[in-house]
Design an enzyme around this catalytic site. Structure first.
Site, PDB file in Angstrom:
ATOM      1  N   LYS A  21       0.845  -1.187   0.000  1.00  0.00           N
ATOM      2  CA  LYS A  21       0.000   0.000   0.000  1.00  0.00           C
ATOM      3  C   LYS A  21       0.883   1.240   0.000  1.00  0.00           C
ATOM      4  CE  LYS A  21      -3.730  -2.388   2.204  1.00  0.00           C
ATOM      5  NZ  LYS A  21      -4.546  -2.622   3.371  1.00  0.00           N
ATOM      6  N   HIS A  52      -3.546   1.870   4.957  1.00  0.00           N
ATOM      7  CA  HIS A  52      -2.955   3.098   4.435  1.00  0.00           C
ATOM      8  C   HIS A  52      -2.704   4.092   5.573  1.00  0.00           C
ATOM      9  CE1 HIS A  52      -4.760   1.419   0.720  1.00  0.00           C
ATOM     10  NE2 HIS A  52      -3.714   1.998   0.140  1.00  0.00           N
ATOM     11  N   SER A  93      -7.399   3.683  -1.653  1.00  0.00           N
ATOM     12  CA  SER A  93      -7.478   3.483  -0.209  1.00  0.00           C
ATOM     13  C   SER A  93      -8.932   3.599   0.209  1.00  0.00           C
ATOM     14  CB  SER A  93      -6.652   4.563   0.505  1.00  0.00           C
ATOM     15  OG  SER A  93      -7.017   4.663   1.860  1.00  0.00           O
ATOM     16  N   GLY A  95      -9.929   4.216   3.175  1.00  0.00           N
ATOM     17  CA  GLY A  95     -10.024   5.308   4.147  1.00  0.00           C
ATOM     18  C   GLY A  95      -9.762   6.693   3.576  1.00  0.00           C
TER      19      GLY A  95
END
Length: 124
Positions: A21, A52, A93, A95
Site C-alpha cells: 500500500k 494506508h 485506499s 479510508g
C-alpha cells in the site's frame, strides 16, 4: 520552519520490492501570520503497512517532529519488481480515497528514472 526543513523530506520512500500500500501526502511548512506556507508532495509505500493510515500516521509523526504538517491526498498500491525495473501503481485506499496516480508516477520517475512505470485505476 523553513523551506530548508521541507527540502530534507525525501519525495519518495517505498519498499525495494514487492506489492504494498502507498499514500500520497502533502507536506507543508506551518503558515506564518500574514505569510504563506511552502509545500511538496511525497509518496510513501511499505509492506509493513496493514492499512494506508498506518503509513500516513508514521510519516505524519516524522514530519511533525521537524515542525512540518502533513495531509493525506489518497492512496493505492504499488507493485515493485526491482529485477525487471518495473513499478505499477493502481487501486485506492478505502479510508483516504484514490490518490492521483499520474502525480505519483511523476514523483516515482524522479527516483527511478531507468524504470518502466505504469498506472491504472483498476484493482484494489
Amino acid at each position: 520552519m523553513t523551506s530548508d526543513d521541507l527540502a530534507c523530506v525525501p519525495e519518495v520512500e517505498i519498499d525495494p520490492d514487492g506489492t504494498f500500500k502507498y499514500v500520497l501526502i502533502k507536506v507543508s511548512t506551518k503558515k506564518p501570520a500574514g505569510g504563506s506556507s511552502n509545500e511538496k508532495i511525497v509518496v510513501r509505500g511499505f509492506r509493513w503497512g496493514a492499512y494506508h493510515a498506518d503509513i500516513f500516521e508514521d510519516t505524519e509523526e516524522k514530519v511533525r517532529k521537524m515542525g512540518l504538517t502533513a495531509k493525506c491526498l489518497g492512496g493505492g498500491r504499488i507493485h515493485h519488481n526491482a529485477a525487471a525495473k518495473q513499478l505499477n501503481v493502481y487501486g485506492y485506499s478505502q479510508g483516504f480515497g484514490k490518490a492521483d496516480h499520474e502525480q505519483t508516477v511523476q514523483l516515482l520517475k524522479t527516483s527511478y528514472p531507468d524504470y518502466e512505470i505504469t498506472w491504472s485505476n483498476s484493482g484494489y
